[in-house]
Structures are given as C-alpha cells and as structure tokens.
Design an enzyme around this catalytic site. Structure first.
Site, PDB file in Angstrom:
ATOM      1  N   HIS A 361       0.823  -1.205   0.000  1.00  0.00           N
ATOM      2  CA  HIS A 361       0.000   0.000   0.000  1.00  0.00           C
ATOM      3  C   HIS A 361       0.861   1.260   0.000  1.00  0.00           C
ATOM      4  O   HIS A 361       0.544   2.249  -0.670  1.00  0.00           O
ATOM      5  CB  HIS A 361      -0.939  -0.013   1.206  1.00  0.00           C
ATOM      6  CG  HIS A 361      -2.114   0.891   1.053  1.00  0.00           C
ATOM      7  ND1 HIS A 361      -3.032   0.753   0.028  1.00  0.00           N
ATOM      8  CD2 HIS A 361      -2.521   1.962   1.769  1.00  0.00           C
ATOM      9  CE1 HIS A 361      -3.956   1.694   0.150  1.00  0.00           C
ATOM     10  NE2 HIS A 361      -3.663   2.440   1.189  1.00  0.00           N
ATOM     11  N   ARG A 468      -9.804   6.027  -3.154  1.00  0.00           N
ATOM     12  CA  ARG A 468      -9.589   5.135  -2.013  1.00  0.00           C
ATOM     13  C   ARG A 468     -10.084   5.810  -0.738  1.00  0.00           C
ATOM     14  O   ARG A 468      -9.343   6.549  -0.088  1.00  0.00           O
ATOM     15  CB  ARG A 468      -8.104   4.786  -1.893  1.00  0.00           C
ATOM     16  CG  ARG A 468      -7.516   4.097  -3.133  1.00  0.00           C
ATOM     17  CD  ARG A 468      -6.048   3.741  -2.893  1.00  0.00           C
ATOM     18  NE  ARG A 468      -5.466   3.077  -4.043  1.00  0.00           N
ATOM     19  CZ  ARG A 468      -4.754   3.689  -4.994  1.00  0.00           C
ATOM     20  NH1 ARG A 468      -4.559   4.995  -4.919  1.00  0.00           N
ATOM     21  NH2 ARG A 468      -4.252   3.018  -6.002  1.00  0.00           N
ATOM     22  N   ARG A 504     -14.719   4.026  -3.970  1.00  0.00           N
ATOM     23  CA  ARG A 504     -14.748   2.671  -3.428  1.00  0.00           C
ATOM     24  C   ARG A 504     -15.123   2.744  -1.948  1.00  0.00           C
ATOM     25  O   ARG A 504     -14.561   3.525  -1.200  1.00  0.00           O
ATOM     26  CB  ARG A 504     -13.382   2.010  -3.587  1.00  0.00           C
ATOM     27  CG  ARG A 504     -13.311   0.589  -3.043  1.00  0.00           C
ATOM     28  CD  ARG A 504     -11.993  -0.071  -3.378  1.00  0.00           C
ATOM     29  NE  ARG A 504     -10.870   0.542  -2.680  1.00  0.00           N
ATOM     30  CZ  ARG A 504      -9.590   0.235  -2.919  1.00  0.00           C
ATOM     31  NH1 ARG A 504      -9.295  -0.653  -3.853  1.00  0.00           N
ATOM     32  NH2 ARG A 504      -8.625   0.829  -2.246  1.00  0.00           N
ATOM     33  N   GLU A 602     -11.671  -8.513  -8.428  1.00  0.00           N
ATOM     34  CA  GLU A 602     -10.295  -8.645  -7.933  1.00  0.00           C
ATOM     35  C   GLU A 602     -10.011 -10.002  -7.304  1.00  0.00           C
ATOM     36  O   GLU A 602      -8.933 -10.206  -6.747  1.00  0.00           O
ATOM     37  CB  GLU A 602      -9.972  -7.519  -6.955  1.00  0.00           C
ATOM     38  CG  GLU A 602     -11.008  -7.281  -5.889  1.00  0.00           C
ATOM     39  CD  GLU A 602     -10.715  -6.046  -5.040  1.00  0.00           C
ATOM     40  OE1 GLU A 602      -9.564  -5.579  -5.047  1.00  0.00           O
ATOM     41  OE2 GLU A 602     -11.637  -5.563  -4.373  1.00  0.00           O
ATOM     42  N   ASN A 625      -4.237  -5.468  -9.170  1.00  0.00           N
ATOM     43  CA  ASN A 625      -3.243  -5.766  -8.125  1.00  0.00           C
ATOM     44  C   ASN A 625      -3.636  -7.011  -7.336  1.00  0.00           C
ATOM     45  O   ASN A 625      -2.879  -7.980  -7.220  1.00  0.00           O
ATOM     46  CB  ASN A 625      -3.099  -4.585  -7.173  1.00  0.00           C
ATOM     47  CG  ASN A 625      -2.713  -3.303  -7.881  1.00  0.00           C
ATOM     48  OD1 ASN A 625      -2.278  -3.328  -9.021  1.00  0.00           O
ATOM     49  ND2 ASN A 625      -2.882  -2.192  -7.209  1.00  0.00           N
ATOM     50  N   ASP A 626      -4.838  -6.983  -6.773  1.00  0.00           N
ATOM     51  CA  ASP A 626      -5.291  -8.148  -6.002  1.00  0.00           C
ATOM     52  C   ASP A 626      -5.621  -9.326  -6.910  1.00  0.00           C
ATOM     53  O   ASP A 626      -5.398 -10.479  -6.541  1.00  0.00           O
ATOM     54  CB  ASP A 626      -6.514  -7.780  -5.160  1.00  0.00           C
ATOM     55  CG  ASP A 626      -6.118  -7.250  -3.783  1.00  0.00           C
ATOM     56  OD1 ASP A 626      -5.035  -7.624  -3.293  1.00  0.00           O
ATOM     57  OD2 ASP A 626      -6.883  -6.468  -3.204  1.00  0.00           O
ATOM     58  N   ARG A 636       1.549 -10.127  -2.467  1.00  0.00           N
ATOM     59  CA  ARG A 636       2.260  -9.030  -3.127  1.00  0.00           C
ATOM     60  C   ARG A 636       3.123  -8.215  -2.175  1.00  0.00           C
ATOM     61  O   ARG A 636       3.862  -7.351  -2.619  1.00  0.00           O
ATOM     62  CB  ARG A 636       1.273  -8.122  -3.864  1.00  0.00           C
ATOM     63  CG  ARG A 636       0.150  -7.518  -3.033  1.00  0.00           C
ATOM     64  CD  ARG A 636      -0.905  -6.944  -3.971  1.00  0.00           C
ATOM     65  NE  ARG A 636      -2.080  -6.438  -3.295  1.00  0.00           N
ATOM     66  CZ  ARG A 636      -2.351  -5.145  -3.149  1.00  0.00           C
ATOM     67  NH1 ARG A 636      -1.531  -4.254  -3.624  1.00  0.00           N
ATOM     68  NH2 ARG A 636      -3.457  -4.753  -2.554  1.00  0.00           N
ATOM     69  N   CYS A 673      -8.668  -0.395 -12.837  1.00  0.00           N
ATOM     70  CA  CYS A 673      -8.140   0.617 -11.914  1.00  0.00           C
ATOM     71  C   CYS A 673      -6.913   0.115 -11.165  1.00  0.00           C
ATOM     72  O   CYS A 673      -6.502   0.708 -10.171  1.00  0.00           O
ATOM     73  CB  CYS A 673      -9.214   1.061 -10.923  1.00  0.00           C
ATOM     74  SG  CYS A 673      -9.849  -0.259  -9.882  1.00  0.00           S
TER      75      CYS A 673
END
Length: 755
Positions: A361, A468, A504, A602, A625-626, A636, A673
C-alpha cells in the site's frame, strides 16, 4: 539435539554484537558436534571474497585477515554449489586450497554448508576434524539447521551495518538492492523514520547537550513512575499480593541506582537519551533471556515493557523535532502511509524501505505522489545511512550510498532527462487518449489524497476511476463522522465535476489497517476485508454511503464501487443498504439521484461470476493488483515471492479477457483501476481487449496517453493476439517491451531509464 539447537540459537540471538554472536556460535557448534574446528566465513560487501570471521580450532591471528576468492578453495565451492560439501579427506579434493596462516594442516575431515538468506549466499559454515571420515547425516542436518539460523543473524548484521568492517575499500559506492516501488530517481539526504516506542528502531545519535538529555530522561522516568504508581493503585483489590509486588519491582528498576543510573551513564558517554535507553534495556533483556531459571527469563518481558514505557514518554514530549532537509530521502524498516503523511510533502524526494514490495500500500501511495521509491531493500544499514547523501533508483529498485562523482553525475542526467520527458508530455494534457486511427479510451486517475487533485487535473484526467476512501480513515485516530466524510468527498466530487468520480467503499483488512479498528488474522489477505467488513458493520457502511450521497448534491457525478466482492449475494446485500441510505437522504429533503453502483473484480470467483454480477450492477472495474495476487497465489507484500508476481502472466491476461467478454455480453461498461493501467505496455493490451477506461496514478497518466496516441488500434490488437498465444509471463513482458521499442516508445519504459 533439539535442546542443544534451541540453546545455541537463544544464546546467539542474545549476543551483544555480531562478533560475539559469531564467536559464540563457532564455540557452541564445535562443542555440540564434538569436532575439533568450527569456522565461519562471510562474504564481504563486494560479494567477491570470503573472510574468516570466527573460528574455534584454527589460529586466532587468522581471523579477519585470511580470505578466499568467490570461487577459491572448498569454501568457494560450497558457495558456488549452494549446497553442503562433506569430504572424508579434504586434502585430496581438486578444489582444496591450503591456507598456511590458519594452521589447518592436521584436519582432514571437512563439512561445509552455505549460509543463505533469500536465495543469496552470505557465507559458509565449516567444521573440520583430524580423522579422515565423512560426517554422518545427522551431523550434516544439524549444521544445515544451524546455518539457517546463522543466516538471519548475518542478514540483520548487513542491514544494520555491522558488517561494514569487512569492506576493504570503504569509499567505493555501496549499492543496496531491492525492488522498484515507484519509478524515478532522486538524490538527497537520508532521514531515518522509525515507529514510536520501538526500541529496536532507535538510531544512534550524539547528543547536542548532554545535561539536557539527562534532564529529558529524568522527566520521562518521573512520569513513568507516576504511571506505575497509578496502575498499582487501580490494581489494588483486584490482584493478589504476588502480582501486586510486580509494580514495586518496576519502581525499583527505575531507581537511580538501577536502570536509571545506567542510562544516565550511557548519556554521559555520548549517546542521546533514546539511544542510551535502547543500549541499556537491550543489554538487560539479553542477560535475563540467558538465565536458566524460567521465572527469571520471564523478567525480560518486564524490562522490555519498562523500556517501551520510558521511550514512549521521551517521544511523546517530542524532545527533538525531526528535521527534514529540502531534499529528503526517507529511510525505514517499514514506512507506512500514515508515517508518510506526517512528513512535509514538498521535502520528500525519495523513499527506501527494508520491508514491502512494489504492490504494498505504501508503494501505491508513493506512486500516486510521484515519489521515486525502493522497497524490500533488506541489506540497507539504516542507522549508518541516516544523515548521509544517498541516491534512490526507483527504476531498477536500489539505493546507492558513497556514490562517486561520475555515478552521481549519471543520475543527475537521468533526473534531468525524466524532467524533460515530463515537460514534453505536458502538451498532451488537453488532448484525448486516442489512437492514430481514432480509437478513443478514457484515462482516469486513482486518488486518495487531497494532493492528488491538483496533480490529476494538471495532467488532464477525465475523472476518477478509483477514490480510495480508506486513506482519510487511516489518517485519523477514530472513524470520521458523516459530516467529516461529506466534506472530504465533496472536495473530490467538486474538483472533477462534471467528470465521474468512482468512490470505493471502505476497503480495510489485508495490508490496510486502521489503528482504532485492528484486524489481526493469521492470513489477512484471505480474511476479513473489503465488503466483508462493511457488510458485518452496516452502521459504518451506511454512514459512509450517506456522506457520499450528500456530497454529490447538485453535481451528480458520483459512482459507488464495492471492493472484494466474491458473490452476487454480497453485491445484492450492499445494493440494498445503498438504496436504504438513498431513501434516508431523500427523506431529509436532499435531492440526489441514485448513483450507479459497480463492483471490483479482484478475486478469481468474481472473474467466473462476472456476467452474473454485470446483470445486477451498473459497471465493472478490475483491480489487477489483487486479482494478480489471488490468481498466482503470491502475497504481493512478500519479498521472497515478489519475483513470481507478474501481471503479464497468461492466467491474468486470459482472466481479463473473460471479464471484458462478460461485460460486453451484458452491455455494461468495464474499466481497469489497478497498476496495469498505468504501464504503457499493459495499457495498450487493455485497450486492445476492449476496456473503455483506464484509471492510474496521476504520475503515469501522460505516459499512457502518449503511448495510446502513438499507435494504431490494429497494432495493439495484433500485439494482444500474439501475447495471448504465449505461455510465459516473463517472455510476454519482454516481447511487449521489444515491440514498444520498435514502435518508438522506448523512452516511456521505466526500467530503461537507469545506470
């Protein structure tokens, strides 16, 4: 043997310094195995020579003086093969190299095992014996186990700079390898960040005023004594006499004739108060942990607790305001987004952290802020680098110290070249992301910080594909109120109007924790996170959605997105709550339309239910990403498997195709995204797949727009078809880079810009 192993590990881990730890291990291993020699060779910082660092049985004067080349002798052979070598008579082996300085003439039997950490050889552990014999399997297994324990000690020593005395050429550039966290390069002064009340992270510093440091310590001790007495008073009647006596022990330990006096003595020797506290407390912890009596060993926890209490008091009074030079390079064991927010933004030129990976993050936030970042640089001697000039190479993922004039000039040229490239891309700000033959795609931004707004608008963002909302939650010590949230969301919606802003809902869990809402799980990425948390806490969810709806009044550009959805039931439950919140807002007399609601794709389950989800929601957005993490079963944030994390993996590309096809069949918009959207090569593949919008960090927006505008859609589709037929992610990545180079887009590729 297990008890012996445990004892050795405990003693070595409690050693005062590296030299003591190595000497202790050599002595204990020799005694435990009944051999005549145990020696430890470590690689110097150049990685080219093994230096004899400890030995029981060889000549003492050889320690620190004798060394072997990387491929020299049996030691070099163990390192090259990265496996044990067990010889009945070492003298007859073709790789045997005689070292007269060590006095190893009588010792024939040889067993050497590599000391390895994260796949890299750090040294070699050796036992030898006069008799010509092979060591048996149990002895070999014991030594391999010991070497695994030794590797952690040596790796820590490298990270803290304790191995710097191996360097024969101190002025040579030091390069500490990690992973690219955010592209770019920066030169500046290293500033060490360390978390509060963490003794192990306190750096060594000289005091500006010794008497002032002593005064600060005494004030902190006085406050801790007051707190302990208050705790004792509150505990009366609830604890027995034995437990109550613990508070008296604490107070005696804080007496000027005990710990307090030792800490003052260390300050007088030239340490600042926090450093002196760390030295004394750690020494006492080691002493207690080595005691045979279990009760006394447990007292180490009491000393540690006291040390933390005193440190917290020292730090809470902000005894020394941390200064940040204009060109600050932030260093730390682990730098969190919260720590990042506490530093003046205009002074952060680069970041380098021991922990983390490219997709942690913090790295994502750093990319959003456009700060060159290196993560997972586990060899950095943090305390030694503090205050030194360093270079962050975010293109290749490394930190450079002691840079030569020539090397520094090369990086200055790279920084200037990057600034020139950015300036050249500015002319694209008002132009659409449209291929040469007229194929149009929306380019949006991922935001979370207020500073993202101006940066995004300056680069011509066409809305927000991912806001976010957890970041404002992470910046507080409590849940923000509905009105506080409304004001934050209003600023985002108003800034980008009339473009859409996709918000989100609260996405915590995994690697995103709230200090006031801790989620502790053994496997957090497969645990309670995303929509699971908010559906279990509708009171949090409803407040957030109400704030979003109220913030959108008169703007009508709000879109709500649900994270971590794994089933249609979760989407339906969340939609029900959103509709209820909308009715409540309408009943208050606030006129807002029902916003579009979408889900993030995701997790693999959502990929295979994409069509069913598309039937129930207004849009889909893929969080690559996920999705990559879950498809490849690769954490990750885990540096040990970070090399396996590859968004070009065929499984990822084919999963993305499934999502696009599902959305097309239901005639629903679909976007990306995740980080894939912000890389020119993968952005072209996503465009060819049929995604209608790409949302990325603002720092990447113009590069992606430039890539799209310099090709025809036919080029992108041909490239996509070619890579979909390939079965290796690394090959696909290299092939995409090659084709972009041929198309004249080489300057946009991050990893090409380094030395």
């Amino acid at each position: 043997m297990l008890d012996t192993l445990r004892r050795i590990v405990q003693e070595v881990n409690s050693a005062a310094d590296l030299k003591s730890a190595l000497d202790l291990m050599a002595r204990r291993v020799r005694d435990a195995m009944g051999t005549e020699v145990c020696s430890i060779y470590l690689l110097d910082s150049s990685g080219q020579r093994y230096v004899l660092m400890a030995s029981e049985g060889l000549k003492r004067e050889a320690i620190g003086r004798v060394s072997l080349g990387i491929a020299e002798g049996l030691i070099g052979q163990v390192g090259l093969r990265e496996e044990p070598i067990n010889l009945e008579d070492a003298f007859v082996h073709p790789k045997f190299h005689y070292l007269s300085e060590t006095g190893e003439d009588p010792f024939h039997a040889f067993l050497g095992v590599p000391v390895m950490h994260h796949g890299r050889v750090l040294g070699v552990l050796v036992v030898q014996q006069r008799d010509a014999r092979r060591f048996d399997q149990s002895e070999e297994a014991f030594l391999v186990t010991i070497s695994a324990q030794l590797s952690a000690v040596v790796a820590h020593a490298r990270a803290t700079g304790a191995l710097d005395d191996l360097d024969t050429q101190e002025l040579l550039p030091k390069i500490y390898d990690g992973q690219p966290g955010a592209s770019g390069a920066a030169i500046g002064t290293a500033v060490l960040l360390f978390p509060p009340a963490d003794l192990g992270s306190v750096p060594d510093r000289e005091p500006e005023n010794i008497d002032a440091e002593v005064s600060l310590l005494e004030s902190a001790l006085m406050r801790v004594r007051t707190d302990v007495r208050a705790l004792a008073d509150r505990a009366k009647g609830r604890l027995g006499n034995e437990e109550q006596a613990l508070f008296d022990v604490y107070l005696r330990m804080l007496d000027k004739h005990a710990l307090a006096g030792e800490i003052v003595a260390k300050i007088r020797e030239g340490h600042w108060a926090q450093g002196a506290l760390r030295i004394v407390i750690e020494a006492h912890i080691r002493n207690f942990e080595l005691m045979d009596d279990e009760y006394l060993r447990e007292r180490a926890a009491d000393v540690r607790d006291l040390g933390r209490r005193v440190l917290a008091e020292l730090q809470s009074r902000n005894r020394r305001v941390q200064e940040f030079p204009e060109q600050s390079i932030l260093l730390g064991e682990e730098i969190t987004p919260t720590m990042l927010m506490e530093v003046p933004q205009d002074r952060i030129k680069g970041i380098a952290a021991v922990q983390g990976s490219r997709n942690s993050h913090m790295a994502i936030v750093a990319r959003a802020m456009g700060i060159p970042t290196v993560v997972g640089a586990q060899g950095m001697p943090l305390k030694q680098l503090d205050g030194k000039e360093v270079i962050v190479d975010g293109f290749r993922g490394r930190l450079v110290a002691n840079a030569s004039v020539e090397l520094k000039q090369q990086f200055e040229a790279i920084i200037a070249e990057e600034l020139t490239l950015q300036a050249g891309l500015e002319k694209l700000r008002e132009l659409p992301a449209e291929t040469e033959d007229g194929y149009r795609i929306q380019v949006q931004v991922n935001t979370g910080l207020m500073t993202d707004i101006s940066r995004s608008l300056e680069r011509g963002a066409e809305g927000v594909g991912l806001y976010r909302t957890e970041i404002p939650f992470m910046m507080r010590d409590r849940f923000p109120s509905e009105e506080e949230q409304r004001q934050i969301y209003r600023e985002q919606l108003q800034a980008f109007a009339p473009y859409p802003v996709t918000m989100r809902t609260l996405d915590v869990g995994g690697d995103k924790a709230l200090p006031y809402f801790p989620i502790k799980e053994e496997n957090p990425f497969l645990g309670w996170r995303g929509i699971r948390v908010t559906l279990d806490h509708p009171e949090i969810f409803m407040v957030q959605v109400r704030a979003m709806l109220k913030a959108s009044q008169g703007l009508d550009n709000l879109r709500i997105m649900l994270p971590m959805v794994t089933s249609v039931f979760e989407a339906e439950d969340a939609q029900h709550l959103i509709h209820r919140a909308w009715l409540e807002v309408c009943e208050e007399g606030i006129d807002v339309p029902m916003p579009p609601v979408g889900v993030m794709i995701e997790v693999p389950a959502a990929v295979y239910q994409a069509r069913a989800l598309a039937q129930r929601v207004d849009f889909l957005s893929v969080g690559t990403n996920d999705l990559t993490q879950y498809l490849l079963a690769v954490d990750r944030n885990n540096r040990q498997v970070a090399d396996l994390y590859n968004s070009y993996h065929p499984a990822v590309l084919h999963a993305l195709m499934l999502v696009v096809e599902a959305a097309r069949e239901e005639e629903k918009p679909v976007s990306v995204c995740g980080e894939m959207a912000g890389e020119p090569g993968s952005a072209l593949l996503l465009t060819a797949m049929g995604f209608q919008a790409l949302s990325m960090n603002a720092s990447n927006l113009l590069k992606v727009k430039a890539a799209i505008r310099k090709v025809k859609i036919g080029f992108a589709r041909k490239l996509l078809n070619e890579v979909l037929a390939m079965d290796n992610g690394e090959v696909i990545s290299s092939y995409v880079d090659l084709q972009l180079e041929k198309a004249g887009l080489g300057e946009l590729l991050h990893h090409r810009r380094s030395v």
